[in-house]
Scaffold this motif. Sequence first.
Motif, PDB file in Angstrom:
ATOM      1  N   ASN A 144       2.476 -10.126   4.276  1.00  0.00           N
ATOM      2  CA  ASN A 144       1.403  -9.779   3.354  1.00  0.00           C
ATOM      3  C   ASN A 144       1.714 -10.486   2.040  1.00  0.00           C
ATOM      4  N   SER A 149      10.531  -3.374   6.938  1.00  0.00           N
ATOM      5  CA  SER A 149      10.698  -2.554   5.749  1.00  0.00           C
ATOM      6  C   SER A 149       9.497  -2.584   4.803  1.00  0.00           C
ATOM      7  N   TYR A 150       8.681  -3.630   4.840  1.00  0.00           N
ATOM      8  CA  TYR A 150       7.538  -3.776   3.930  1.00  0.00           C
ATOM      9  C   TYR A 150       7.960  -3.791   2.472  1.00  0.00           C
ATOM     10  N   ILE A 151       9.181  -4.131   2.155  1.00  0.00           N
ATOM     11  CA  ILE A 151       9.623  -4.126   0.763  1.00  0.00           C
ATOM     12  C   ILE A 151       9.115  -5.386   0.071  1.00  0.00           C
ATOM     13  N   PRO A 152       8.400  -5.219  -1.046  1.00  0.00           N
ATOM     14  CA  PRO A 152       7.874  -6.392  -1.746  1.00  0.00           C
ATOM     15  C   PRO A 152       8.986  -7.175  -2.447  1.00  0.00           C
ATOM     16  N   THR A 153       8.941  -8.495  -2.268  1.00  0.00           N
ATOM     17  CA  THR A 153       9.839  -9.401  -2.989  1.00  0.00           C
ATOM     18  C   THR A 153       8.991 -10.232  -3.931  1.00  0.00           C
ATOM     19  N   ASN A 174       5.612  -9.368   1.262  1.00  0.00           N
ATOM     20  CA  ASN A 174       6.408  -8.451   2.058  1.00  0.00           C
ATOM     21  C   ASN A 174       6.115  -8.664   3.532  1.00  0.00           C
ATOM     22  N   PHE A 180       0.647 -11.282  -2.176  1.00  0.00           N
ATOM     23  CA  PHE A 180       0.028 -10.661  -3.341  1.00  0.00           C
ATOM     24  C   PHE A 180       0.209 -11.546  -4.577  1.00  0.00           C
TER      25      PHE A 180
END
Lengths: 113, 114
Positions: free
Chosen positions: B32, B99-103, B94, B34
């Motif tokens: 995903n 984990s879907y953790i945004p970087t 992410n 952003f």
Amino acid sequence: DGGITQSPKYLFRKEGQNVTLSCEQNLNHDAMYWYRQDPGQGLRLIYYSQIVNDFQKGDIAEGYSVSREKKESFPLTVTSAQKNPTAFYLCASSPRPPNTEAFFGQGTRLTVV
Amino acid sequence: AQSVSQHNHHVILSEAASLELGCNYSYGGTVNLFWYVQYPGQHLQLLLKYFSGDPLVKGIKGFEAEFIKSKFSFNLRKPSVQWSDTAEYFCAVNPSGGSYIPTFGRGTSLIVHP
């Protein structure tokens, strides 16, 4: 209004003291995050939590601690072990995947004097 | 682990100029994507997002971004900037699974002169 509230907005701390930054959300989000923002370095992940009573270290967790006893709260403690704590701290939350857009608080600027 | 590169750290434009901010990511799986914006004194807010479907996505205030999977890129564009677009812009990614953790990338500081 739904959102994320960080307090205080500005915080001063003497060297050697621990300090706790507050983060509260009323969005009913499962996941919460703490980022540190420094000029030219973007946002770096300190800790994250995807469910209550569980949290994981991020990329720069040393010198920090968190708790997640309630879904809406994710406080961050900056300990005296953090070598360079002066920074802008951002708390964020996101709903359950797959819709994972993050929502941010206004931030807390911590200055160590 | 995924990573995000933003190529332009500081951009200065005059009003009505066109804008393109580069963003590349490294991750082998589905992601995903952003773009967030931080106006002076305000909190980070979402500008636009890509989850799936049409790779050209439109966001608020006339911004758009194109996902080019083969180039691992998600560049932000605006045909004509305004003074009020002065802000810091962050690209984030992410993984769609796990984990879907945004970087986040390092950010691009945009200054638009009136």
